[in-house]
Write an enzyme that holds these catalytic residues in place. Structure first.
Site, PDB file in Angstrom:
ATOM      1  N   ASN A   1     -10.622  -2.933  -5.935  1.00 57.97           N
ATOM      2  CA  ASN A   1      -9.821  -2.045  -6.791  1.00 57.97           C
ATOM      3  C   ASN A   1     -10.441  -1.823  -8.185  1.00 57.97           C
ATOM      4  O   ASN A   1     -10.108  -0.862  -8.868  1.00 57.97           O
ATOM      5  CB  ASN A   1      -8.387  -2.562  -6.962  1.00 57.97           C
ATOM      6  CG  ASN A   1      -7.525  -2.366  -5.736  1.00 57.97           C
ATOM      7  OD1 ASN A   1      -6.569  -3.119  -5.506  1.00 57.97           O
ATOM      8  ND2 ASN A   1      -7.827  -1.358  -4.921  1.00 57.97           N
TER       9      ASN A   1
ATOM     10  N   ASP B   1       0.829  -1.209   0.000  1.00 61.91           N
ATOM     11  CA  ASP B   1       0.000   0.000   0.000  1.00 61.91           C
ATOM     12  C   ASP B   1       0.865   1.262   0.000  1.00 61.91           C
ATOM     13  O   ASP B   1       1.955   1.277   0.557  1.00 61.91           O
ATOM     14  CB  ASP B   1      -0.893  -0.022   1.256  1.00 61.91           C
ATOM     15  CG  ASP B   1      -2.098   0.871   1.089  1.00 61.91           C
ATOM     16  OD1 ASP B   1      -2.309   1.409  -0.015  1.00 61.91           O
ATOM     17  OD2 ASP B   1      -2.837   1.041   2.079  1.00 61.91           O
TER      18      ASP B   1
HETATM   19  C1  FPP Z   1      -1.853   0.041  -3.363  1.00 61.44           C
HETATM   20  O1  FPP Z   1      -1.393   1.378  -3.336  1.00 61.44           O
HETATM   21  C2  FPP Z   1      -1.295  -0.687  -4.482  1.00 61.44           C
HETATM   22  C3  FPP Z   1      -2.028  -1.242  -5.503  1.00 61.44           C
HETATM   23  C4  FPP Z   1      -3.489  -1.180  -5.571  1.00 61.44           C
HETATM   24  C5  FPP Z   1      -1.360  -1.947  -6.624  1.00 61.44           C
HETATM   25  C6  FPP Z   1      -0.112  -2.719  -6.323  1.00 61.44           C
HETATM   26  C7  FPP Z   1       0.623  -2.949  -7.578  1.00 61.44           C
HETATM   27  C8  FPP Z   1       1.965  -2.886  -7.736  1.00 61.44           C
HETATM   28  C9  FPP Z   1       2.907  -2.680  -6.625  1.00 61.44           C
HETATM   29  C10 FPP Z   1       2.583  -2.999  -9.096  1.00 61.44           C
HETATM   30  C11 FPP Z   1       2.316  -4.231  -9.884  1.00 61.44           C
HETATM   31  C12 FPP Z   1       2.457  -5.519  -9.183  1.00 61.44           C
HETATM   32  C13 FPP Z   1       3.105  -6.618  -9.639  1.00 61.44           C
HETATM   33  C14 FPP Z   1       2.938  -7.899  -8.903  1.00 61.44           C
HETATM   34  C15 FPP Z   1       4.010  -6.604 -10.805  1.00 61.44           C
HETATM   35  P1  FPP Z   1      -2.485   2.529  -3.491  1.00 61.44           P
HETATM   36  O2  FPP Z   1      -2.665   2.806  -4.939  1.00 61.44           O
HETATM   37  O3  FPP Z   1      -3.728   2.130  -2.768  1.00 61.44           O
HETATM   38  O4  FPP Z   1      -1.778   3.736  -2.787  1.00 61.44           O
HETATM   39  P2  FPP Z   1      -2.511   4.885  -1.919  1.00 61.44           P
HETATM   40  O5  FPP Z   1      -3.217   4.190  -0.791  1.00 61.44           O
HETATM   41  O6  FPP Z   1      -1.356   5.709  -1.461  1.00 61.44           O
HETATM   42  O7  FPP Z   1      -3.422   5.612  -2.841  1.00 61.44           O
END
Ligand code: FPP
Length: 227
Positions: free
Chosen positions: A50, A2
């Site tokens: 998501n 996250d």
């Molecule tokens: C949460 O941060 C993260 C995600 C919803 C996506 C995770 C994906 C990756 C790290 C990249 C791709 C993965 C692989 C396995 C290649 P957020 O967007 O909720 O951050 P925030 O809470 O700060 O808005």
């Protein structure tokens, strides 16, 4: 994993840049776990919830997945790592599903570590599918009601081939589970860190594991019983 969005915002970038940088932490974490002899690593990459994000962000994440899979297949093979995925995989775009399926098939005989991606994953949805499958088997006299126990539930989860979670790490300062492996974390040790996912390094993983090693896992017993 996250904090990608907040990491980008702090730096004045669009959210996609945060996700892109998040893939670097994915790589470092996978490498470090393999080096340490950890047999199972599960990454929560995309939740059922998501899908409700803006289309542009969902598309970016899906594209990032395909490009990461294409890019990393060699590294997975060279390091004897098996790729696995859990979630409602049928809801993924065809391109993602195809690439995922290809990497899973190509790495299926690898034995050093299983890397599981939770994609379009939601624990409640998983549990609903378990209840439906087991109910159907009861209805058709394949399982009797009296025989339903923990092992029957385990065998019907997406994680049927994985052990229970030992350590769950959530980055970015949020202290909640967000519909992740609810059944499987019954006795997991929880570790929360303020570090945003793109900043999460090998050292942060070591810190989490060192913290975990200091804990006494009693599984409901007393300390005296353990010693
Ligand atoms: C949460 O941060 C993260 C995600 C919803 C996506 C995770 C994906 C990756 C790290 C990249 C791709 C993965 C692989 C396995 C290649 P957020 O967007 O909720 O951050 P925030 O809470 O700060 O808005």
């Amino acid at each position: 994993m996250d904090g990608n969005g907040r990491w980008a915002k702090q730096k004045g970038f669009i959210r996609a840049i945060g996700h892109e940088n998040g893939t670097k932490s994915v790589r470092e974490t996978v490498e470090t776990c393999a080096e340490l002899g950890i047999e199972n690593l599960t990454l929560y990459a995309f939740s059922t919830e998501n899908w409700n994000r803006p289309k542009l962000e969902v598309d970016t994440l899906m594209k990032l997945l395909v490009s990461s899979l294409k890019k990393e297949i060699k590294t997975l093979q060279n390091n004897n790592i098996k790729l696995n995925a859990i979630g409602n995989l049928n809801s993924l775009p065809k391109k993602v599903f195809k690439e995922l399926h290809e990497v899973i098939t190509k790495t299926q005989d690898n034995t050093r570590m299983t890397l599981t991606l939770a994609l379009s994953y939601g624990s409640r949805e998983e549990l609903i599918s378990v209840v439906k499958e087991i109910s159907n088997k009861v209805k058709n006299n394949i399982i009797s009601l009296e025989n339903i126990d923990e092992s029957v539930i385990n065998k019907h989860l997406y994680t049927q081939n994985l052990p229970d979670v030992d350590l769950l790490i959530r980055t970015s300062g949020e202290q909640r589970i967000s519909n992740f492996l609810l059944w499987q974390i019954a006795y997991a040790e929880l570790y929360f860190t303020d570090v945003l996912w793109p900043d999460f390094t090998k050292q942060h993983l070591y810190d989490a594991i060192t913290d975990y090693q200091k804990r006494e896992r009693r599984f409901g017993k007393t300390s005296e019983q353990l010693s």
